[in-house]
Motif scaffolding. Structure first.
Motif, PDB file in Angstrom:
ATOM      1  N   GLU A   1      24.704 -23.091  15.924  1.00  0.00           N
ATOM      2  CA  GLU A   1      24.043 -23.575  17.139  1.00  0.00           C
ATOM      3  C   GLU A   1      23.574 -22.376  17.941  1.00  0.00           C
ATOM      4  O   GLU A   1      24.322 -21.412  18.139  1.00  0.00           O
ATOM      5  CB  GLU A   1      24.997 -24.422  17.979  1.00  0.00           C
ATOM      6  CG  GLU A   1      24.344 -24.960  19.251  1.00  0.00           C
ATOM      7  CD  GLU A   1      25.293 -25.734  20.146  1.00  0.00           C
ATOM      8  OE1 GLU A   1      24.822 -26.393  21.084  1.00  0.00           O
ATOM      9  OE2 GLU A   1      26.533 -25.673  19.900  1.00  0.00           O
ATOM     10  N   ALA A   2      22.332 -22.433  18.415  1.00  0.00           N
ATOM     11  CA  ALA A   2      21.779 -21.337  19.221  1.00  0.00           C
ATOM     12  C   ALA A   2      21.896 -21.697  20.693  1.00  0.00           C
ATOM     13  O   ALA A   2      21.528 -22.800  21.109  1.00  0.00           O
ATOM     14  CB  ALA A   2      20.319 -21.088  18.858  1.00  0.00           C
ATOM     15  N   ALA A   3      22.439 -20.752  21.479  1.00  0.00           N
ATOM     16  CA  ALA A   3      22.637 -20.995  22.907  1.00  0.00           C
ATOM     17  C   ALA A   3      21.303 -21.092  23.610  1.00  0.00           C
ATOM     18  O   ALA A   3      20.371 -20.350  23.321  1.00  0.00           O
ATOM     19  CB  ALA A   3      23.485 -19.883  23.511  1.00  0.00           C
TER      20      ALA A   3
ATOM     21  N   GLU B   1      26.227 -34.316  14.870  1.00  0.00           N
ATOM     22  CA  GLU B   1      26.264 -34.758  16.266  1.00  0.00           C
ATOM     23  C   GLU B   1      25.549 -33.806  17.217  1.00  0.00           C
ATOM     24  O   GLU B   1      25.464 -34.071  18.411  1.00  0.00           O
ATOM     25  CB  GLU B   1      27.727 -34.921  16.720  1.00  0.00           C
ATOM     26  CG  GLU B   1      28.520 -35.905  15.882  1.00  0.00           C
ATOM     27  CD  GLU B   1      27.919 -37.307  15.902  1.00  0.00           C
ATOM     28  OE1 GLU B   1      27.445 -37.724  16.972  1.00  0.00           O
ATOM     29  OE2 GLU B   1      27.918 -37.957  14.848  1.00  0.00           O
ATOM     30  N   LEU B   2      25.055 -32.705  16.708  1.00  0.00           N
ATOM     31  CA  LEU B   2      24.406 -31.717  17.587  1.00  0.00           C
ATOM     32  C   LEU B   2      23.036 -32.212  18.032  1.00  0.00           C
ATOM     33  O   LEU B   2      22.251 -32.697  17.220  1.00  0.00           O
ATOM     34  CB  LEU B   2      24.275 -30.373  16.862  1.00  0.00           C
ATOM     35  CG  LEU B   2      23.774 -29.189  17.697  1.00  0.00           C
ATOM     36  CD1 LEU B   2      24.386 -27.890  17.172  1.00  0.00           C
ATOM     37  CD2 LEU B   2      22.256 -29.060  17.660  1.00  0.00           C
ATOM     38  N   ASP B   3      22.770 -32.067  19.294  1.00  0.00           N
ATOM     39  CA  ASP B   3      21.454 -32.407  19.849  1.00  0.00           C
ATOM     40  C   ASP B   3      20.908 -31.131  20.484  1.00  0.00           C
ATOM     41  O   ASP B   3      21.169 -30.838  21.650  1.00  0.00           O
ATOM     42  CB  ASP B   3      21.580 -33.523  20.885  1.00  0.00           C
ATOM     43  CG  ASP B   3      20.230 -34.026  21.379  1.00  0.00           C
ATOM     44  OD1 ASP B   3      19.194 -33.519  20.903  1.00  0.00           O
ATOM     45  OD2 ASP B   3      20.202 -34.913  22.245  1.00  0.00           O
ATOM     46  N   GLY B   4      20.173 -30.338  19.709  1.00  0.00           N
ATOM     47  CA  GLY B   4      19.704 -29.075  20.253  1.00  0.00           C
ATOM     48  C   GLY B   4      19.162 -28.145  19.185  1.00  0.00           C
ATOM     49  O   GLY B   4      18.663 -28.582  18.147  1.00  0.00           O
ATOM     50  N   LEU B   5      19.300 -26.846  19.436  1.00  0.00           N
ATOM     51  CA  LEU B   5      18.679 -25.815  18.612  1.00  0.00           C
ATOM     52  C   LEU B   5      19.683 -25.251  17.606  1.00  0.00           C
ATOM     53  O   LEU B   5      20.803 -24.877  17.961  1.00  0.00           O
ATOM     54  CB  LEU B   5      18.161 -24.691  19.503  1.00  0.00           C
ATOM     55  CG  LEU B   5      17.457 -23.518  18.839  1.00  0.00           C
ATOM     56  CD1 LEU B   5      16.161 -23.973  18.179  1.00  0.00           C
ATOM     57  CD2 LEU B   5      17.160 -22.421  19.862  1.00  0.00           C
ATOM     58  N   ILE B   6      19.266 -25.193  16.348  1.00  0.00           N
ATOM     59  CA  ILE B   6      20.053 -24.592  15.277  1.00  0.00           C
ATOM     60  C   ILE B   6      19.278 -23.390  14.739  1.00  0.00           C
ATOM     61  O   ILE B   6      18.072 -23.493  14.485  1.00  0.00           O
ATOM     62  CB  ILE B   6      20.322 -25.597  14.140  1.00  0.00           C
ATOM     63  CG1 ILE B   6      21.025 -26.840  14.682  1.00  0.00           C
ATOM     64  CG2 ILE B   6      21.155 -24.944  13.042  1.00  0.00           C
ATOM     65  CD1 ILE B   6      21.149 -27.949  13.662  1.00  0.00           C
ATOM     66  N   ARG B   7      19.969 -22.278  14.571  1.00  0.00           N
ATOM     67  CA  ARG B   7      19.328 -21.055  14.049  1.00  0.00           C
ATOM     68  C   ARG B   7      19.930 -20.706  12.696  1.00  0.00           C
ATOM     69  O   ARG B   7      21.147 -20.705  12.526  1.00  0.00           O
ATOM     70  CB  ARG B   7      19.491 -19.898  15.020  1.00  0.00           C
ATOM     71  CG  ARG B   7      18.926 -18.571  14.525  1.00  0.00           C
ATOM     72  CD  ARG B   7      18.729 -17.598  15.659  1.00  0.00           C
ATOM     73  NE  ARG B   7      17.670 -18.060  16.551  1.00  0.00           N
ATOM     74  CZ  ARG B   7      17.302 -17.408  17.663  1.00  0.00           C
ATOM     75  NH1 ARG B   7      17.902 -16.285  18.013  1.00  0.00           N
ATOM     76  NH2 ARG B   7      16.329 -17.893  18.410  1.00  0.00           N
TER      77      ARG B   7
ATOM     78  N   PHE C   1      15.219 -18.494  11.253  1.00  0.00           N
ATOM     79  CA  PHE C   1      14.452 -19.717  11.425  1.00  0.00           C
ATOM     80  C   PHE C   1      15.142 -20.560  12.499  1.00  0.00           C
ATOM     81  O   PHE C   1      16.377 -20.611  12.555  1.00  0.00           O
ATOM     82  CB  PHE C   1      14.396 -20.537  10.132  1.00  0.00           C
ATOM     83  CG  PHE C   1      13.730 -19.844   8.980  1.00  0.00           C
ATOM     84  CD1 PHE C   1      12.365 -19.959   8.773  1.00  0.00           C
ATOM     85  CD2 PHE C   1      14.473 -19.093   8.079  1.00  0.00           C
ATOM     86  CE1 PHE C   1      11.746 -19.330   7.703  1.00  0.00           C
ATOM     87  CE2 PHE C   1      13.871 -18.472   6.999  1.00  0.00           C
ATOM     88  CZ  PHE C   1      12.502 -18.583   6.812  1.00  0.00           C
ATOM     89  N   ASP C   2      14.350 -21.247  13.313  1.00  0.00           N
ATOM     90  CA  ASP C   2      14.893 -22.170  14.307  1.00  0.00           C
ATOM     91  C   ASP C   2      14.447 -23.589  13.985  1.00  0.00           C
ATOM     92  O   ASP C   2      13.272 -23.818  13.641  1.00  0.00           O
ATOM     93  CB  ASP C   2      14.401 -21.808  15.718  1.00  0.00           C
ATOM     94  CG  ASP C   2      15.154 -20.635  16.315  1.00  0.00           C
ATOM     95  OD1 ASP C   2      16.239 -20.292  15.795  1.00  0.00           O
ATOM     96  OD2 ASP C   2      14.670 -20.058  17.297  1.00  0.00           O
ATOM     97  N   VAL C   3      15.364 -24.524  14.108  1.00  0.00           N
ATOM     98  CA  VAL C   3      15.027 -25.940  14.017  1.00  0.00           C
ATOM     99  C   VAL C   3      15.645 -26.644  15.219  1.00  0.00           C
ATOM    100  O   VAL C   3      16.713 -26.254  15.704  1.00  0.00           O
ATOM    101  CB  VAL C   3      15.523 -26.578  12.704  1.00  0.00           C
ATOM    102  CG1 VAL C   3      14.830 -25.952  11.503  1.00  0.00           C
ATOM    103  CG2 VAL C   3      17.031 -26.477  12.566  1.00  0.00           C
TER     104      VAL C   3
ATOM    105  N   ARG D   1      30.582 -26.100  20.072  1.00  0.00           N
ATOM    106  CA  ARG D   1      31.546 -26.950  19.376  1.00  0.00           C
ATOM    107  C   ARG D   1      31.339 -26.895  17.866  1.00  0.00           C
ATOM    108  O   ARG D   1      32.061 -27.535  17.108  1.00  0.00           O
ATOM    109  CB  ARG D   1      31.408 -28.401  19.863  1.00  0.00           C
ATOM    110  CG  ARG D   1      31.729 -28.582  21.328  1.00  0.00           C
ATOM    111  CD  ARG D   1      31.750 -30.073  21.702  1.00  0.00           C
ATOM    112  NE  ARG D   1      30.425 -30.674  21.619  1.00  0.00           N
ATOM    113  CZ  ARG D   1      30.073 -31.601  20.744  1.00  0.00           C
ATOM    114  NH1 ARG D   1      30.948 -32.016  19.839  1.00  0.00           N
ATOM    115  NH2 ARG D   1      28.856 -32.123  20.747  1.00  0.00           N
ATOM    116  N   TYR D   2      30.334 -26.133  17.435  1.00  0.00           N
ATOM    117  CA  TYR D   2      29.981 -26.103  16.015  1.00  0.00           C
ATOM    118  C   TYR D   2      30.130 -24.679  15.492  1.00  0.00           C
ATOM    119  O   TYR D   2      29.606 -23.727  16.077  1.00  0.00           O
ATOM    120  CB  TYR D   2      28.547 -26.589  15.817  1.00  0.00           C
ATOM    121  CG  TYR D   2      28.313 -27.961  16.396  1.00  0.00           C
ATOM    122  CD1 TYR D   2      28.534 -29.104  15.640  1.00  0.00           C
ATOM    123  CD2 TYR D   2      27.888 -28.114  17.718  1.00  0.00           C
ATOM    124  CE1 TYR D   2      28.341 -30.369  16.175  1.00  0.00           C
ATOM    125  CE2 TYR D   2      27.700 -29.373  18.256  1.00  0.00           C
ATOM    126  CZ  TYR D   2      27.921 -30.496  17.489  1.00  0.00           C
ATOM    127  OH  TYR D   2      27.729 -31.736  18.020  1.00  0.00           O
TER     128      TYR D   2
END
Length: 403
Positions: A168-170, A215-221, A237-239, A178-179
């Motif tokens: 997870e990207a801040a 369950e993550l709702d946001g940015l993953i790097r 890469f960002d998604v 949490r991940y």
């Protein structure tokens, strides 16, 4: 890459950014109508209109003033006409040629950059090519990522991914995630999304929902440490991931000629009420992209039908070959004051609906109208009228004041 994220995620244009208005328009450009230049010292001032006969002015000065106001008149007309032309169709029904970057949402985002570590100088002979087939993911969707090293002539170089992790990207205020980090594997064996084994392109097909991010709702790097010969490098890469769709598409579609336009009607089962932004691509009978159509309005929870309009005048002007095909419908629920700023709907990829054959006489040739457009055109007309009045005044014969 994050630059590609910014370019791709906005859906261009940005008309949906004005979320408080269903039909936002560009602000007008004001044409400055300054008074004529001050007369040179020693010349008699021109009396105000209605206060008596005017004195004869210098012909050169008059010619200069006429030329100045002629230029202002031309500019005022150009601005008025350009605005009128740009807004003759509504924001939700635009020519495809205006939005070339949005016509094929499934095409990969590709970039070429130096192969190097962060902060290190670029080294000749080492380039990195990356590809990402989508930025936004929802539910069970997966993303395909690839990297390859080439020399300055574009010839493949050996490349190894020495480490790759997803996390997870801040964003904004720092908080503990949490991940945890997840190791991922880029491959060149013709499997897991890799198109050709041994071609030097390392590929990852990655599904957040099955990799600990359901369950993550946001940015993953996804970060990569790379090595090509003695040259080390880094890439990421960002998604942006949405775990659950706020609304789901219902089967079926229909069409209706309404108010002189061709409306393409789709149904949604809305779980979360709010402002929805929907985009669809319309091709003519020959497969040529014709229009980008959209919906930008609030929807209440429940079963809802929304219209993607192909505007009448756009049809009359463009004269597409019928039947038309609606394809690649994408959309999201807009979150105005948070990140991510949207909750995705599942994309309806490929052909969604094909219309019946129509004749152009069924559609209106009238330009789109709105209160805002009329207000702007009124102001532009005032600029034109002011310049025309100045030219008429400068063209009237001057009289000599009597004794």
């Amino acid at each position: 890459m994050i630059a590609a994220l910014a370019a791709t995620g906005l859906l261009g244009a940005g008309w949906w950014l004005a979320a408080g208005s269903a039909t936002p328009e560009p602000a007008p450009t004001t044409i400055a109508m300054a008074a004529p230049a001050v007369a040179p010292p020693g010349s008699a001032p021109a009396p105000a209109a209605g206060l008596g006969p005017r004195r004869v002015r210098d012909p050169a000065e008059l010619a200069a003033q006429r030329a100045l106001w002629q230029q202002r008149l031309q500019r005022a007309r150009e601005v008025r006409d350009a605005y009128a032309a740009a807004t003759r169709y509504p924001p939700e029904s635009r020519p495809a040629a205006e939005h070339g970057d949005q016509l094929h949402p499934g095409r990969p985002v590709q970039e070429t950059m130096p192969l190097r570590m962060p902060g290190a100088p670029a080294r000749d002979g080492f380039q990195l090519r990356t590809s990402q087939d989508r930025i936004y993911l929802q539910g069970d969707e997966a993303v395909r990522l690839s990297v390859a090293a080439v020399d300055d002539a574009g010839q493949p170089l050996p490349l190894a991914v020495t480490r790759a992790i997803a996390h997870e990207a801040a964003q904004g205020q720092q908080r503990a995630s949490r991940y945890g980090q997840v190791d991922v594997s880029f491959r060149d064996d013709g499997q897991n999304g890799d198109t050709q084994a041994g071609d030097g392109e390392l590929t990852l097909r990655w599904q957040p929902a099955t990799q600990g991010f359901a369950e993550l709702d946001g940015l993953i790097r996804i970060e990569l440490s790379l090595q090509s010969g003695e040259q080390a490098g880094y890439a990421y890469f960002d998604v942006i991931y949405t775990p659950a769709a706020p609304a789901t598409w219902l089967p079926g579609a229909r069409e209706a000629v309404q108010d002189g336009s061709l409306n393409l009607l789709l149904k949604l089962q809305v779980q979360q009420a709010g402002r929805y932004v929907i985009s669809g691509r319309v091709d003519d009978a020959n497969g040529k992209p014709f229009a980008l159509v959209g919906f930008n309005d609030t929807l209440a929870a429940g079963t809802r039908e929304l219209a993607l309009p192909v505007f009448g005048k756009l049809l009359r002007d463009g004269q597409p070959a019928f039947p038309l095909t609606l394809r690649d419908v994408t959309g999201f629920l807009l979150h105005e004051d948070r990140f991510p700023d949207r909750a995705l709907l599942a994309a309806r990829e490929g052909k969604v609906y094909t219309t019946r054959a129509h004749v152009l006489a069924e559609f209106s040739s009238a330009e789109w109208q709105s209160e805002e457009r009329s207000r702007y055109l009124t102001e532009y007309d005032k600029d034109v009228a002011q310049a025309e009045a100045q030219l008429r005044q400068l063209s009237e014969p001057a009289t000599v004041a009597g004794p």
